[in-house]
Write a protein that holds these residues in place. Structure first.
Motif, PDB file in Angstrom:
ATOM      1  N   ALA A  78      -8.104  -6.433  38.067  1.00 32.56           N
ATOM      2  CA  ALA A  78      -8.959  -6.697  36.528  1.00 32.56           C
ATOM      3  C   ALA A  78     -10.240  -5.614  35.814  1.00 32.56           C
ATOM      4  O   ALA A  78     -10.508  -5.953  34.682  1.00 32.56           O
ATOM      5  CB  ALA A  78      -9.698  -8.998  36.931  1.00 32.56           C
ATOM      6  N   LYS A  79     -11.183  -4.876  36.562  1.00 36.28           N
ATOM      7  CA  LYS A  79     -12.125  -4.756  36.034  1.00 36.28           C
ATOM      8  C   LYS A  79     -11.517  -3.523  35.953  1.00 36.28           C
ATOM      9  O   LYS A  79     -12.256  -2.998  35.454  1.00 36.28           O
ATOM     10  CB  LYS A  79     -13.492  -4.432  37.722  1.00 36.28           C
ATOM     11  CG  LYS A  79     -13.363  -5.825  38.061  1.00 36.28           C
ATOM     12  CD  LYS A  79     -14.092  -6.615  37.123  1.00 36.28           C
ATOM     13  CE  LYS A  79     -15.049  -7.406  37.734  1.00 36.28           C
ATOM     14  NZ  LYS A  79     -14.281  -8.595  38.661  1.00 36.28           N
ATOM     15  N   ILE A  80     -10.181  -2.804  35.994  1.00 38.59           N
ATOM     16  CA  ILE A  80      -9.529  -1.707  35.472  1.00 38.59           C
ATOM     17  C   ILE A  80      -8.639  -2.260  35.043  1.00 38.59           C
ATOM     18  O   ILE A  80      -7.914  -1.177  34.483  1.00 38.59           O
ATOM     19  CB  ILE A  80      -8.879  -0.810  36.727  1.00 38.59           C
ATOM     20  CG1 ILE A  80      -8.880   0.962  36.452  1.00 38.59           C
ATOM     21  CG2 ILE A  80      -7.740  -1.310  37.728  1.00 38.59           C
ATOM     22  CD1 ILE A  80     -10.182   1.226  35.514  1.00 38.59           C
ATOM     23  N   ASP A  81      -7.311  -2.995  34.469  1.00 39.31           N
ATOM     24  CA  ASP A  81      -6.717  -3.914  33.896  1.00 39.31           C
ATOM     25  C   ASP A  81      -6.590  -3.053  32.250  1.00 39.31           C
ATOM     26  O   ASP A  81      -5.800  -2.835  31.707  1.00 39.31           O
ATOM     27  CB  ASP A  81      -6.435  -5.004  34.194  1.00 39.31           C
ATOM     28  CG  ASP A  81      -7.454  -5.970  32.925  1.00 39.31           C
ATOM     29  OD1 ASP A  81      -8.331  -5.167  32.815  1.00 39.31           O
ATOM     30  OD2 ASP A  81      -7.561  -7.330  33.654  1.00 39.31           O
ATOM     31  N   ALA A  82      -7.926  -2.389  31.140  1.00 40.01           N
ATOM     32  CA  ALA A  82      -7.752  -2.365  30.429  1.00 40.01           C
ATOM     33  C   ALA A  82      -6.834  -0.724  30.602  1.00 40.01           C
ATOM     34  O   ALA A  82      -6.566  -0.485  29.651  1.00 40.01           O
ATOM     35  CB  ALA A  82      -9.290  -2.075  30.170  1.00 40.01           C
ATOM     36  N   VAL A  83      -7.516  -0.018  31.691  1.00 45.43           N
ATOM     37  CA  VAL A  83      -6.739   1.790  31.135  1.00 45.43           C
ATOM     38  C   VAL A  83      -5.823   1.615  31.989  1.00 45.43           C
ATOM     39  O   VAL A  83      -4.472   1.864  31.690  1.00 45.43           O
ATOM     40  CB  VAL A  83      -7.676   2.018  32.784  1.00 45.43           C
ATOM     41  CG1 VAL A  83      -6.611   3.911  32.882  1.00 45.43           C
ATOM     42  CG2 VAL A  83      -9.063   2.099  32.178  1.00 45.43           C
ATOM     43  N   PHE A  84      -4.725   0.233  33.102  1.00 43.67           N
ATOM     44  CA  PHE A  84      -3.599   0.406  33.041  1.00 43.67           C
ATOM     45  C   PHE A  84      -3.031  -0.109  31.722  1.00 43.67           C
ATOM     46  O   PHE A  84      -1.922   0.739  31.596  1.00 43.67           O
ATOM     47  CB  PHE A  84      -3.553  -0.667  34.052  1.00 43.67           C
ATOM     48  CG  PHE A  84      -3.022  -0.516  35.646  1.00 43.67           C
ATOM     49  CD1 PHE A  84      -2.537   0.156  36.148  1.00 43.67           C
ATOM     50  CD2 PHE A  84      -4.192   0.204  36.136  1.00 43.67           C
ATOM     51  CE1 PHE A  84      -2.734   0.214  37.312  1.00 43.67           C
ATOM     52  CE2 PHE A  84      -4.452   0.633  37.328  1.00 43.67           C
ATOM     53  CZ  PHE A  84      -3.689   0.936  38.197  1.00 43.67           C
ATOM     54  N   ASN A  85      -3.697  -1.202  31.409  1.00 44.19           N
ATOM     55  CA  ASN A  85      -2.833  -1.367  29.428  1.00 44.19           C
ATOM     56  C   ASN A  85      -2.750  -0.414  28.771  1.00 44.19           C
ATOM     57  O   ASN A  85      -1.452  -0.567  28.097  1.00 44.19           O
ATOM     58  CB  ASN A  85      -3.913  -2.059  28.696  1.00 44.19           C
ATOM     59  CG  ASN A  85      -2.928  -3.222  27.732  1.00 44.19           C
ATOM     60  OD1 ASN A  85      -2.040  -3.295  27.290  1.00 44.19           O
ATOM     61  ND2 ASN A  85      -3.817  -3.111  26.993  1.00 44.19           N
ATOM     62  N   SER A  86      -3.900   0.446  28.626  1.00 43.81           N
ATOM     63  CA  SER A  86      -3.816   1.845  27.658  1.00 43.81           C
ATOM     64  C   SER A  86      -2.414   3.096  27.835  1.00 43.81           C
ATOM     65  O   SER A  86      -1.805   3.098  27.158  1.00 43.81           O
ATOM     66  CB  SER A  86      -5.126   2.740  27.969  1.00 43.81           C
ATOM     67  OG  SER A  86      -5.992   1.551  26.901  1.00 43.81           O
TER      68      SER A  86
END
Length: 557
Positions: free
Chosen positions: A33-41
């Motif tokens: 959850a704390k790094i999912d924005a990077v995975f999404n990008s």
């Protein structure tokens, strides 16, 4: 990028753009959850995201890519245990000189000092095992931190960088662009006066010997090393991590590999020298008290950075700068007509012993299989289109000492931290970096299960890897040393595994070597089989005491 796209860009997008600008093709890790924005990008990028089964192995794979390419491999993990699981992988890369960039998720900046779910001072934890560890405090810092993280990981003596990415910063608007790094950068050759003095010292020495370290096996350094050794008529030995730095045409100058224990023919060559020229050497590879304790001979240190002074390692001259350029400049000043009579005689003896050992190894039969027979037959497969990745254990000493490689970074060995579990992840890295090559990774049965879960990753990626497991049912390197010290072993035994069924459970192929005559045909069949293959072989380690016995009285063991 249009103004509208810049306005829509968030911190995670900027991180991914920075990776793309540096030519990153793969990122290895596990989301959260704390790094999912990077995975999404990453989904919208040109970069392939490779999901691993443990963050430590993601770091091993990224470090392997760094070792083979010279460019930082990238791993990614979420906050808390995701980041803490990176520690061993980063420590290994940092001590091995492998460029690696790790990205870690974190709680929001405002929550960093609170005792909440997965809050952790990751920078404090990782700073001791990296060259660079920074937390991004705002989107304005992202481009700067990413650029400096890459420069730290890849520059000088390479190593690990860590960038902490708080979740709120990753989701905030970030209209900035990645920084453009200098088109040309890096060190030049060492100072001319120091080079001239070093050349004079080498020319005047009665019996100089070159000691190669890990940085000597970089392709550019290895290319410059050949003319240096040839013009100087210099005998040479290398640490385990210098494997492949000496080409086949100079094999007659090569006294073998040294490391861990001072009981090799190359150690005798070092012991007889009156001048040591170290090239790309770091004490972590072979501790100075092992090979230079009590010696007063002079040392010339050639590296990208000054040495760490030690009571047993005090260079008379330091040539600090680009290793390849320094060797080229130093070569021009050499004027030695031939090897000393002592060196020539010792190298001839080493060559005769090497030939006799190989002849004897080829004749070894019996079950379990003797390590020397395995090394002998594996040597037949070590052609220029093969990469071999070694784990740590007793088997590693047999291979490091008696298998020869003539191509830089072809034989990958861990000796800085002597980390268990690196072989299979490095094999995955090799299959991605060198897809047209055969890849052989080797572990003992002790180290295999440290990273064996990544067999699923290898199958999912369709990698053509052959992984060999040397089986004896113990942590054997520990066992032998305990028996030498205490007359008995403790905490070294574990239960058996059906390696064929294990491989098949992951969708891979499994096969056993039942006798010495099986080695070559099984290897050939395995290399001809698409996808990962696990080979198990029961090994006769009854001679392992010989790996250690000559150092028995050394107070440092």
């Amino acid at each position: 990028m249009s103004d509208e796209e810049k306005t829509a860009q968030i911190g995670a997008d900027l991180v991914v753009r920075a990776l793309e600008d540096r030519g990153v093709t793969h990122v290895f890790g596990i989301p959260g959850a704390k790094i999912d924005a990077v995975f999404n990008s990453l989904v919208s990028s040109k970069i392939e995201t490779v999901v691993c089964r443990h963050e430590q192995n993601a770091a091993f794979i990224a470090g392997g890519i760094g070792r083979m390419t010279g460019k930082a491999g990238v791993c990614i993990a979420t906050s808390g245990p995701g980041v803490s699981n990176l520690v061993t992988g980063l420590a290994t890369a940092n001590s091995e000189g492998d460029p690696l960039l790790a990205l870690g998720g974190a709680v929001s900046v405002a929550d960093a000092d609170k005792q909440i779910h997965q809050s952790m001072d990751a920078v404090a934890i990782l700073k001791p095992v990296t060259k660079y560890a920074v937390s991004v405090g705002s989107t304005e810092q992202i481009a700067e931190v990413m650029a400096n993280a890459f420069r730290a990981a890849e520059g000088g003596r390479a190593g690990a960088s860590y960038v902490n990415l708080p979740m709120d910063v990753m989701k905030a608007a970030a209209p900035q662009s990645p920084l453009v790094l200098p088109r040309f950068s890096g060190a030049g050759p060492a100072a001319p006066a120091a080079i001239e003095e070093a050349a004079n010292l080498i020319n005047a020495a009665a019996n100089p010997v070159v000691l190669l370290g890990m940085m000597a096996s970089r392709p550019d350094a290895a290319a410059a090393l050949g003319p240096f050794l040839t013009r100087g008529n210099l005998p040479v030995v290398g640490t385990f991590q210098a494997a492949g730095a000496v080409g086949a045409s100079l094999f007659e100058n090569f006294g073998g590999r040294v490391g861990q224990l001072d009981n090799q023919p190359g150690d005798e060559l070092l012991d007889a020298s009156d001048l040591i020229i170290t090239v790309g050497y770091d004490p972590v590879e072979y501790w100075p008290p092992e090979w230079n304790r009590g010696k007063t001979r002079k040392i010339v240190h050639i590296d990208v950075r000054p040495c760490t002074l030690d009571a047993d390692y005090q260079p008379h001259i330091e040539l600090v700068g680009d290793i390849a350029l320094t060797l080229q400049a130093l070569t021009a000043g050499l004027a030695r007509e031939g090897k000393s009579a002592l060196s020539a005689a010792m190298l001839h003896k080493i060559d005769m012993e090497r030939r006799l050992l190989a002849e004897g190894a080829a004749r070894r039969g019996g079950v379990p299989v003797h390590p020397l027979r395995l090394v002998h037959d594996l040597q037949q497969f070590l052609t220029d289109d093969v990469t071999v990745c070694l784990d740590m254990g007793s088997f590693h000493l047999w291979i490091a000492r008696y298998m020869y490689s003539f191509r830089p970074r072809q034989l990958l060995i861990s000796n800085g931290q002597q980390t268990l579990g690196v072989a299979l992840p490095w094999g995955i890295a090799a299959s991605l970096v060198r897809p047209s090559e055969k890849v052989l990774s080797i572990s003992g049965d002790g180290g295999f299960l440290f990273s064996a879960m990544e067999l699923e990753t290898a199958v999912r990626l369709g990698t053509n890897i052959v992984h060999m497991v040397w089986i004896d049912g113990t942590y054997n390197m520990v066992k032998v040393q305990e028996e030498l010290k205490y007359g008995r072993a403790s905490g070294i035994a574990f239960g058996p595994i059906d390696y064929v069924k294990y491989a098949e459970a992951f969708g891979a192929k499994g096969v056993m070597i039942e006798s010495p005559d099986d080695i070559l045909p099984v290897l050939k069949k395995a290399f001809d089989t698409p996808g990962p293959v696990i080979i198990g072989v029961h090994v006769d380690y009854s001679d392992n005491v010989k790996l250690f016995e000559q150092a028995r009285e050394n107070a440092f063991h």
